[in-house]
Design an enzyme around this catalytic site. Structure first.
Site, short mmCIF file in Angstrom:
data_model
loop_
_atom_site.label_atom_id
_atom_site.label_comp_id
_atom_site.label_asym_id
_atom_site.label_seq_id
_atom_site.Cartn_x
_atom_site.Cartn_y
_atom_site.Cartn_z
N HIS A 474 0.84 -1.16 0.01
CA HIS A 474 0.03 0.03 -0.10
C HIS A 474 0.85 1.25 0.08
O HIS A 474 0.68 1.97 -0.99
CB HIS A 474 -0.81 0.00 1.20
CG HIS A 474 -1.91 1.04 1.38
ND1 HIS A 474 -3.24 1.12 0.93
CD2 HIS A 474 -1.53 2.54 1.62
CE1 HIS A 474 -3.66 2.20 1.26
NE2 HIS A 474 -2.62 3.13 1.72
N GLU A 475 1.83 1.31 0.78
CA GLU A 475 2.54 2.57 1.12
C GLU A 475 3.38 2.67 -0.05
O GLU A 475 3.96 3.70 -0.41
CB GLU A 475 3.59 2.59 2.37
CG GLU A 475 2.57 2.46 3.59
CD GLU A 475 1.28 3.68 3.63
OE1 GLU A 475 1.70 4.73 3.08
OE2 GLU A 475 0.12 3.39 4.21
N HIS A 478 1.85 4.20 -2.85
CA HIS A 478 2.10 5.88 -2.62
C HIS A 478 3.28 6.29 -3.26
O HIS A 478 3.52 7.17 -3.94
CB HIS A 478 1.78 6.17 -1.46
CG HIS A 478 0.49 6.20 -0.84
ND1 HIS A 478 -0.77 6.79 -1.30
CD2 HIS A 478 -0.41 5.60 0.31
CE1 HIS A 478 -1.78 6.62 -0.78
NE2 HIS A 478 -1.46 5.97 0.38
N HIS A 481 3.50 6.74 -6.90
CA HIS A 481 2.93 7.96 -7.32
C HIS A 481 3.97 9.33 -7.18
O HIS A 481 4.21 10.03 -7.93
CB HIS A 481 1.93 8.07 -6.43
CG HIS A 481 0.55 8.82 -7.14
ND1 HIS A 481 -0.63 9.08 -6.66
CD2 HIS A 481 0.52 9.58 -8.23
CE1 HIS A 481 -1.25 9.82 -7.15
NE2 HIS A 481 -0.57 10.16 -8.23
#
Length: 689
Positions: A474-475, A478, A481
């Site tokens: 999940h992190e 990010h 991104h």
């Protein structure tokens, strides 16, 4: 001994211009903040006293100036507040309390400067810009001033200053209280019989924690790697109750860390700020700059999820109760501190699977290779650990990231384990954003992921649970991104997007955690080297929707609570706990405990920027399921699909409306179908907004 020089006041002189953590003294921060404010004011005076007609270049670009001289305030703020979350101490906390009102006052001075706003307004009205990025930056700049009070009367501006300065102090106090309360709790066990049911990994970690604290026996804390296994495996119901109540009554006690009044005041401050700016509620103010667009669309999504998932969640709950009664007798009453314990027993019965079975295959070093390898396979990027890059704590690893063509892409920091000065949870942040300077140089980002994963013990490496692997993914989503950002202006790059879009890249990456092809690239037994067996992967896949409806309702309940606070039109003076119980009742199954409270530890909506935005996780989940369905169709490692995802979404930041970006990748707007299919919930098609 040479005289110490403040590293913020000169060029870093480091590889890739990374932060020289090893040279920073705590006294450097205040000096750099004050000098940064002075330089900021100097730049503003230069802009507003420019005799030339206001233009995009001499007004808007001036505010985006990233030369070392003018960028000081941003540089020191980034480092200080990142460390305040990841590696704080009493001196840092005290300095933050001193600086926060000063920084908020300065921000107000900038946003409420009438001469600066007149120039921005002139450019907004008369400029004919060259491309979408310039248009988006100008629109954001103008809207930023308006949403910060630039159109208010002098009297209302003064009131807005008071409200925002008070709110900034209270959000900081909220976070500091929560950290202190969380770290203050310890369950100290000296009788080994009270460890019954706990796996060896949990016992070893607790023994190490006790040793580090200078105590005999075993020490359990409220940090996730300690708390979660205890609640899942301990047969000691009374101790589970103690742990549960400690976790769920944080910041409710009669002491200096009580957050009740702070939360009440923050809700009222935000409502008054929104109403001062012409909005009926704070949610109306926030949602004007979100994909959802309105309260109506938020509630539409939350209610549709309740309708779709609640029948299944009720069946899950009934099955759990039945399981508990088979174990304990027909009169047994299931309590909240029993849920994880009997869920584990039920999962074992249905799928013969629990997290401890998987830990040996998820050694952290292998997981890192797997996650990095996934990025390499999808996007062609590579990671090279560099111990010469300074870090702020020995737990932190620093990597150089290179693109497919070998060019430098980013610096990546990874901070894995819990410690005293670190907030709970997991997050991604940046120490430097991406932008293209006036000479055409593409300045690359420095991104960081901060987590609280299972630590190594004296005789075992860090062995993760599957949910911890998902957290890492999940992190890392990010961080991709951020790392793939490729825009002209930093304020539009990377994760600077609408908050109900920012969770798409992160939640999208979680999908890989239960894909056989991915697991087989890294999940080797840490002792034998054996690849994770197909049969075990099958059990993971078969169980992926175990209790998923209940988990969905839990997220929806948080969204309902958030919206209940921030759709207020009048002063909020209710008792927090009864208000909370009523606000989310529609999504809650079973009876609620009257003395527990989520609000006072709900950092997302009180101190973390998700106020009137917690629904974003579910909004983005619709997007991520829809997006991943394209990968499932073409192959989860399909490079053409990955390149489209990178070029249309990950690299474009906030340069266009997120739905425009999403449709460019997907070819259509998302529907909830893919999410319902993934979760095994059958229902008619519903559009996401």
């Amino acid at each position: 001994m040479s005289e110490h020089k403040n590293p913020f006041l000169e060029d870093y002189g480091t590889l890739h211009d990374v932060v020289p953590f090893d040279k920073i003294h705590i006294d450097d921060f205040e000096e750099a903040f004050m000098e940064g404010i002075r330089r900021d004011n100097e730049q503003i005076e230069k802009t507003i006293n420019n005799p030339a007609k206001p233009t995009f270049d001499n007004t808007i670009i001036d505010k985006e100036d990233k030369t070392g001289y003018y960028d000081l305030l941003n540089r020191v703020s980034t480092v200080f507040f990142n460390l305040l979350s990841a590696e704080t101490n009493d001196a840092m906390d005290a300095l933050a309390q001193k600086l926060q009102p000063i920084l908020t006052q300065h921000a107000n001075d900038v946003r409420l400067n009438p001469r600066l706003f007149e120039r921005v307004k002139y450019v907004h009205r008369y400029s004919r810009l060259r491309d979408n990025e310039e248009k988006r930056l100008l629109e954001n700049s103008y809207e930023g001033f308006v949403r910060s009070g630039a159109l208010l009367s002098d009297r209302d501006k003064d009131r807005l200053r008071q409200l925002t300065e008070e709110a900034s102090v209270l959000t900081l106090q909220f976070s500091q209280n929560l950290l202190k309360e969380t770290k203050a709790f310890e369950l100290h066990i000296t009788d080994e019989s009270q460890l019954d049911g706990l796996p060896d990994t949990s016992r070893a970690a607790a023994a190490l924690a006790a040793k580090e604290a200078g105590k005999e026996g075993w020490l359990f804390t409220l940090d996730y790697p300690s708390y979660n296994p205890f609640m899942t495996y301990s047969t000691q119901r009374e101790l589970r109750r103690q742990m549960y109540m400690a976790r769920n009554t944080l910041c409710t006690h009669d002491n200096s860390e009580n957050n009740m009044q702070i939360c009440r005041r923050l809700v009222n401050l935000r409502r008054e700020i929104a109403q001062l700016l012409g909005f009926r509620t704070y949610a109306d103010y926030v949602l004007k700059r979100r994909m959802a667009g309105s309260k109506k669309n938020v509630y539409k999504l939350l209610n549709e999820l309740i309708d779709a998932y609640k029948p299944t969640a009720q069946k899950e709950r009934d099955e759990l109760k039945s399981m508990a009664r088979k174990c304990e007798g027909k009169d047994f009453v299931l309590k909240p501190w029993d849920v994880a314990f009997y869920s584990h027993k039920l999962q074992m019965k249905k799928y013969n699977l629990d997290e401890e079975m998987l830990r040996p295959y998820f050694e952290l070093g292998n997981v890192i290779k797997g996650v990095f390898g996934l990025a390499s396979r999808l996007y062609g990027i590579t990671f090279k650990e560099n111990s010469e890059i300074p870090v702020y704590h020995p737990d932190v690893k620093a990597y150089e990231v290179f693109d497919r063509d070998g060019s430098f892409l980013a610096v990546f920091y990874a901070d894995f384990f819990p410690r005293k000065g670190k907030q709970g949870g997991a997050w991604m942040t940046e120490y430097q954003g991406q932008w293209i300077d006036s000479d055409g140089k593409n300045v690359r980002p420095h991104v960081s992921v901060v987590m609280n994963l299972t630590k190594p013990t004296e005789d075992k490496p860090a062995l993760l649970t599957l949910s911890e692997v998902e957290t890492f993914l999940h992190e890392f989503g990010h961080s991709l991104h951020g790392m793939f950002a490729n825009t002209r202006f930093e304020s539009l790059s990377g994760t600077n997007v609408y908050w109900d879009f920012v969770e798409l890249p992160s939640q999208f990456m979680e999908n890989f955690a239960v894909e056989k092809e991915f697991l087989q690239t890294f999940a080797f037994h840490y002792q034998t080297g054996e690849l994770i067996p197909d049969e075990l992967i099958k059990r993971i896949i078969d169980s992926r929707n175990f209790m998923c409806a209940s988990a969905c309702l839990r997220q929806v309940s948080f969204g309902l609570l958030d919206m209940a606070y921030y759709t207020m039109t009048k002063e909020f003076d209710d008792d927090i706990i009864p208000f909370e119980k009523k606000a989310w009742k529609k999504a809650i199954l079973g009876n609620q405990l009257l003395d527990t409270c989520m609000t006072v530890q709900f950092s997302h909506i009180m101190a973390g920027g998700y106020a009137a935005g917690y629904y974003s996780y579910k909004w983005a989940e619709v997007l991520d399921a829809d997006a991943f369905s394209v990968f499932k169709k073409h192959g989860i490692f399909d490079q053409a699909t990955a390149e489209s995802f990178r070029s249309n979404i990950l690299s474009r930041g906030g340069t266009e409306h997120p739905m425009v970006l999403y449709k460019r990748f997907r070819g259509q707007e998302p529907t909830v179908d893919a999410l319902l299919k993934r979760n095994g919930i059958k229902r008619h098609t519903v559009s996401n907004g």
